[in-house]
Motif scaffolding. Structure first.
Motif, mmCIF file in Angstrom:
data_model
loop_
_atom_site.group_PDB
_atom_site.id
_atom_site.type_symbol
_atom_site.label_atom_id
_atom_site.label_comp_id
_atom_site.label_asym_id
_atom_site.label_seq_id
_atom_site.Cartn_x
_atom_site.Cartn_y
_atom_site.Cartn_z
ATOM 1 N N TRP A 495 0.966 -1.297 0.149
ATOM 2 C CA TRP A 495 -0.021 0.003 0.101
ATOM 3 C C TRP A 495 0.759 1.227 0.197
ATOM 4 O O TRP A 495 0.695 2.239 -0.804
ATOM 5 N N MET A 496 1.892 1.232 0.877
ATOM 6 C CA MET A 496 2.823 2.335 0.950
ATOM 7 C C MET A 496 3.380 2.821 -0.368
ATOM 8 O O MET A 496 3.379 3.713 -0.902
ATOM 9 N N ASN A 497 4.016 1.696 -1.143
ATOM 10 C CA ASN A 497 4.851 1.861 -2.200
ATOM 11 C C ASN A 497 3.686 2.304 -3.431
ATOM 12 O O ASN A 497 4.017 3.339 -4.139
ATOM 13 N N ASP A 498 2.623 1.665 -3.477
ATOM 14 C CA ASP A 498 1.607 2.002 -4.654
ATOM 15 C C ASP A 498 1.187 3.495 -4.336
ATOM 16 O O ASP A 498 0.998 4.217 -5.465
ATOM 17 N N THR A 499 0.859 4.022 -3.244
ATOM 18 C CA THR A 499 -0.001 5.376 -3.029
ATOM 19 C C THR A 499 1.077 6.204 -3.139
ATOM 20 O O THR A 499 0.793 7.328 -3.574
ATOM 21 N N LEU A 500 2.436 6.137 -2.629
ATOM 22 C CA LEU A 500 3.457 7.158 -2.686
ATOM 23 C C LEU A 500 3.883 7.400 -4.177
ATOM 24 O O LEU A 500 3.934 8.562 -4.633
ATOM 25 N N ASP A 501 3.827 6.115 -4.946
ATOM 26 C CA ASP A 501 4.116 6.329 -6.202
ATOM 27 C C ASP A 501 3.102 7.232 -7.044
ATOM 28 O O ASP A 501 3.238 7.972 -7.791
ATOM 29 N N TYR A 502 1.675 6.883 -6.743
ATOM 30 C CA TYR A 502 0.867 7.657 -7.311
ATOM 31 C C TYR A 502 0.673 9.177 -7.009
ATOM 32 O O TYR A 502 0.586 9.898 -7.826
ATOM 33 N N ILE A 503 0.855 9.433 -5.722
ATOM 34 C CA ILE A 503 0.693 10.779 -5.199
ATOM 35 C C ILE A 503 1.700 11.888 -5.808
ATOM 36 O O ILE A 503 1.646 12.870 -5.825
ATOM 37 N N SER A 504 3.019 11.207 -5.930
ATOM 38 C CA SER A 504 4.060 11.745 -6.392
ATOM 39 C C SER A 504 4.082 12.270 -7.874
ATOM 40 O O SER A 504 4.931 13.021 -8.515
ATOM 41 N N ARG A 505 3.067 11.644 -8.582
ATOM 42 C CA ARG A 505 2.860 12.053 -10.143
ATOM 43 C C ARG A 505 2.188 13.208 -10.305
ATOM 44 O O ARG A 505 1.452 13.723 -9.331
ATOM 45 N N GLU A 506 2.468 14.024 -11.356
ATOM 46 C CA GLU A 506 1.667 15.105 -11.671
ATOM 47 C C GLU A 506 0.341 14.758 -12.133
ATOM 48 O O GLU A 506 -0.189 13.619 -12.406
ATOM 49 N N PRO A 507 -0.913 15.407 -11.453
ATOM 50 C CA PRO A 507 -2.174 15.103 -11.315
ATOM 51 C C PRO A 507 -2.585 14.726 -12.909
ATOM 52 O O PRO A 507 -3.692 13.923 -13.010
ATOM 53 N N VAL A 508 -2.088 15.419 -14.240
ATOM 54 C CA VAL A 508 -2.399 15.116 -15.170
ATOM 55 C C VAL A 508 -2.259 13.660 -15.802
ATOM 56 O O VAL A 508 -2.954 13.035 -16.724
ATOM 57 N N HIS A 509 -1.197 12.907 -14.940
ATOM 58 C CA HIS A 509 -0.875 11.506 -15.446
ATOM 59 C C HIS A 509 -1.255 10.587 -14.098
ATOM 60 O O HIS A 509 -1.521 9.471 -14.648
ATOM 61 N N ARG A 510 -2.320 11.091 -13.503
ATOM 62 C CA ARG A 510 -2.753 10.198 -12.416
ATOM 63 C C ARG A 510 -3.925 9.158 -12.809
ATOM 64 O O ARG A 510 -3.903 8.204 -12.681
ATOM 65 N N LYS A 511 -4.648 9.690 -13.879
ATOM 66 C CA LYS A 511 -5.504 8.649 -14.489
ATOM 67 C C LYS A 511 -5.162 7.416 -14.974
ATOM 68 O O LYS A 511 -5.719 6.517 -14.962
ATOM 69 N N HIS A 512 -3.829 7.329 -15.363
ATOM 70 C CA HIS A 512 -3.437 6.371 -16.157
ATOM 71 C C HIS A 512 -2.671 5.398 -15.088
ATOM 72 O O HIS A 512 -2.549 4.347 -15.280
ATOM 73 N N HIS A 513 -2.691 5.751 -13.538
ATOM 74 C CA HIS A 513 -2.345 5.111 -12.653
ATOM 75 C C HIS A 513 -3.378 4.866 -11.410
ATOM 76 O O HIS A 513 -3.117 4.559 -10.345
ATOM 77 N N HIS A 514 -4.568 5.150 -11.845
ATOM 78 C CA HIS A 514 -5.869 5.365 -10.983
ATOM 79 C C HIS A 514 -5.815 3.994 -9.884
ATOM 80 O O HIS A 514 -5.905 4.333 -8.957
ATOM 81 N N HIS A 515 -5.687 2.968 -10.472
ATOM 82 C CA HIS A 515 -5.663 1.635 -9.351
ATOM 83 C C HIS A 515 -4.421 1.673 -8.546
ATOM 84 O O HIS A 515 -4.805 0.453 -7.742
ATOM 85 N N GLN A 516 -3.570 2.222 -8.717
ATOM 86 C CA GLN A 516 -2.555 2.147 -7.620
ATOM 87 C C GLN A 516 -3.163 2.478 -6.305
ATOM 88 O O GLN A 516 -2.599 1.974 -5.233
ATOM 89 N N MET A 517 -4.435 3.418 -6.264
ATOM 90 C CA MET A 517 -4.847 3.824 -5.050
ATOM 91 C C MET A 517 -6.096 2.773 -4.747
ATOM 92 O O MET A 517 -6.355 2.779 -3.620
#
Length: 737
Positions: A495-517
């Motif tokens: 959980w820690m690795n996935d969510t930190l990776d997601y939140i560190s991304r620019e918001p414009v790219h987050r939709k491509h990594h949505h399910h990390q959260m």
């Protein structure tokens, strides 16, 4: 005895034996030194290389002992009976001294202790081994005992005997491999080590006591006699109720602390706080912030500051960097009186190679494996315990029990469990030895961890254990009798690795990594999880939590606030490392303190206030914690809106507990009239909004509450159109008032 000097034909001492005494080569010193009967007479033999004359003082009379001709320092003479006596010595300068003879005292270790030590099943070895201040046969002193089964000779060396290993060789106790001696007149604060002649007759580097209760301040390496008995605890109320505070259905929010760098006394050489100072400042702060537990990075004595305690030498000694053992107890006692539990990081996974430590302790691979493919960590340049040796496993299990019983510790977080579970951990082909079945699992380490958990939970009711385990090893927090490792909790590293990776991304790219959260929910209830944002995530170039966040400064703070809201709303207990709660810009530096000056700025103080409010809301809202470890406590409302990077879910507690709805928006766009389903109709209070002005946000939201409509949405019969501020988390609580 034959070969006695011609001048003393009746002396029960040969030249050969006298030379062995003077060389420190006696395997059984108590068979020669001290009082012994020979030829119907009582003879006293002693060794003091600094004396030119020696006598025994008995019932007010002085009985000279003869210097053994040709062997300096050896004295032997007749006394009238076996009554207690003192030795009086004189040196060449005419100076005299008097002291008790250690070799006139009988053993201290009893038969039952001896049996359990030999069997490797003595759960409380610290009550027998180590250095114990005591009265023995009417005399005050210290009893020393150490396990060194392959040694030819073991001696206590200290100021008392000029660090001369010939002076106080110890008695070997049968088949236990334990050596012991009672040294009269030695007490609290005495500094000592063990001098060992190894299995091959080699003189070893002097060793610190593996079961010593205290140590010198590093870089000095000797052990120190500490009387750990007689502390007056005042935490009875906590101890009788803590089981509920450590339970799976309890609110557990842990403040992880490196005591050496939490706060420094800048006007006193930038030194770290003492245990007594931390008992006030740290405890008051943790209570104010709403944390339920404080977790300390390892406090077992360690030689290298840069290891942060993760390479311990003195497993039974609270580090002297902050004070003596009783003052560490003061800190624990204060935390308990404030209603805060204390967890210690515990390190049975490896130990350093320092020559004064456990490595090659008696001239053999005693605590470690002889083969480096089993006994050496390449990553950390450390040694690995031989978990399959019953005495070594017993040493570790007893150490765990020691902290729980002697220091009223409420929990142990076990470091680097993955490195213990797998024989091929961080090893290439040919660098490891398979288990008996040809596999990679370390059966011996698994059995040791299971036994540790079983014994600790059975012997000390109300405690908790947690594993830092970074793989998918099954059943880490399942009971031993169900095939698990028996831990109470497991850190959720995925959980820690996935969510930190997601939140560190620019918001414009987050939709491509949505399910990390969302992925963490797939396994969120497979173990009893703790969600950790620990020291490991803010050191060694990883940057601080605020520095990980994308965007301009205001967006960084908004991202971090939203992430913390997500974390506190997510199933799992919480853990946050010091400094993360104030969003300090710099990553952790163990040589300096938390950047407390940052809280002078509104944005940093706002994050601190947010963490405080999250903790208090969490503790006051059973739906946010009571079913952290049960799937019935969670239901997705919206998990798939990747285009808007919005997430929404329900948290539930017991039947009478108000439900909670958590909504996150991880884009910098406000979501107006965004419809969300609610599980029950009526008024829902906006209990927390990370965009609130008091947290450094813009104060956008829903004016404190919403009213649901009878409109199906997200599988619910009722819903509401909400304003979800940019980069925010909102927590709604059903208002039953």
């Amino acid at each position: 005895m034959t070969n006695a000097p011609a001048k003393y034909p009746q002396m029960p001492l040969s030249y050969e034996t006298a030379e062995q005494i003077a060389a420190g080569a006696l395997g059984d010193p108590f068979a020669v030194l001290g009082p012994h009967e020979s030829g119907g007479d009582i003879w006293v033999t002693t060794y003091d290389p600094g004396a030119v004359a020696m006598s025994a003082l008995m019932n007010g009379d002085e009985h000279p002992l003869d210097a053994f001709e040709g062997v300096a320092g050896v004295f032997c003479g007749k006394v009238p009976h076996k009554s207690p006596y003192l030795l009086r010595g004189r040196n060449a300068a005419g100076e005299t001294w008097e002291n008790e003879d250690p070799y006139r005292f009988g053993p201290v270790i009893g038969e039952m202790d001896e049996y359990l030590l030999a069997e490797g099943t003595h759960q409380r070895i610290w009550q027998v081994l180590g250095a114990h201040v005591m009265e023995h046969e009417g005399v005050e002193g210290t009893h020393f005992a150490v396990w060194a089964p392959n040694a030819k000779r073991v001696s206590v060396v200290c100021d008392f005997n000029a660090w001369d290993g010939r002076r106080n060789p110890m008695r070997l106790r049968g088949q236990t491999g334990v050596w012991e001696i009672f040294l009269p007149g030695v007490g609290e604060g005495a500094v000592y080590k063990y001098e060992i002649i190894g299995a091959q007759g080699q003189l070893m580097a002097q060793k610190a006591d593996p079961v010593g209760f205290g140590a010198q301040h590093p870089p000095e390496t000797a052990s120190m006699v500490r009387d750990i008995s007689g502390y007056g605890w005042d935490d009875g109320k906590w101890m009788t109720s803590r089981e509920a505070a450590n339970a799976h259905d309890a609110p557990i929010s842990v403040y992880e602390v490196h005591l050496g760098s939490w706060k420094r006394v800048t006007d006193d050489g930038n030194r770290p706080l003492s245990y007594k100072e931390a008992a006030v400042e740290l405890v008051d702060y943790a209570k104010e912030m709403g944390f339920t537990h404080i977790e300390f990075l390892p406090v077992s004595e360690f030689p290298f500051d840069g290891s942060w305690g993760y390479q311990p030498i003195g497993l039974f000694a609270p580090t002297v960097r902050h004070g003596p053992p009783h003052e560490f107890r003061d800190l624990i006692d204060a935390a308990h009186q404030a209603g805060i539990g204390v967890i210690l990081d515990w390190v049975p996974g490896h130990f350093p190679t320092d020559v004064h430590g456990l490595a090659q302790f008696d001239g053999t691979a005693l605590y470690e494996h002889a083969d480096p493919r089993e006994g050496f960590h390449q990553d950390w340049n450390t040694l690995i315990y031989n978990y399959g040796r019953i005495e070594v496993a017993n040493f570790l299990i007893s150490n765990a029990l020691y902290w729980l019983e002697e220091y009223h510790i409420d929990g142990l977080r076990v470091d680097a469990v993955a490195s213990m579970l797998y024989r091929d951990y961080s090893r290439e082909e040919g660098q490891w030895i398979p288990n008996k079945d040809g596999g990679r699992e370390n059966y011996e380490a698994i059995a040791m961890l299971q036994r540790t958990n079983s014994i600790c939970y059975a012997e000390v009711p109300g405690i908790m254990t947690a594993a830092e385990e970074s793989t998918s090893f099954p059943g880490v927090s399942k009971p031993v009798d169900s095939g698990g490792l028996g831990f109470g909790f497991k850190w959720n590293m995925g959980w820690m690795n996935d969510t930190l990776d997601y939140i560190s991304r620019e918001p414009v790219h987050r939709k491509h990594h949505h399910h990390q959260m969302t992925f963490g929910i797939h396994y969120a209830f497979s173990e009893n999880f703790i969600l950790p944002i620990s020291h490991d995530e803010v050191v060694h170039g990883k940057g601080s939590m605020i520095a990980k966040m994308p965007g301009l400064e205001g967006e960084k703070f908004a991202n971090l606030r939203a992430y913390y809201g997500f974390m506190w709303g997510h199933p799992g207990k919480k853990l946050l490392f010091m400094g993360n709660e104030i969003a300090q810009w710099s990553e952790w530096n163990n040589n300096d303190q938390v950047d407390w000056k940052a809280t002078e700025y509104h944005t940093h103080a706002g994050v601190q206030r947010l963490v405080k409010d999250l903790n208090h809301l969490y503790r006051e809202t059973p739906a946010l914690y009571a079913k952290d470890c049960e799937p019935g406590g969670f239901e997705w409302l919206e998990a798939n809106d990747m285009d808007h990077s919005v997430y929404a879910w329900i948290r539930r507690g017991g039947p009478e507990d108000p439900e909670v709805v958590v909504i996150c928006n991880f884009t910098p766009m406000e979501r107006s009239a965004y419809r969300v389903g609610f599980p029950t109709p009526g008024t829902w209070r906006e209990a927390l909004n990370t965009d609130a002005g008091i947290y450094g946000g813009e104060g956008r939201g829903n004016l404190g509450s919403i009213q649901t409509e009878e409109k199906d949405w997200h599988g619910q019969d009722h819903s509401a159109a909400l304003t979800i501020p940019p980069l925010s988390t909102i927590i709604f609580v059903r208002d039953d008032a």
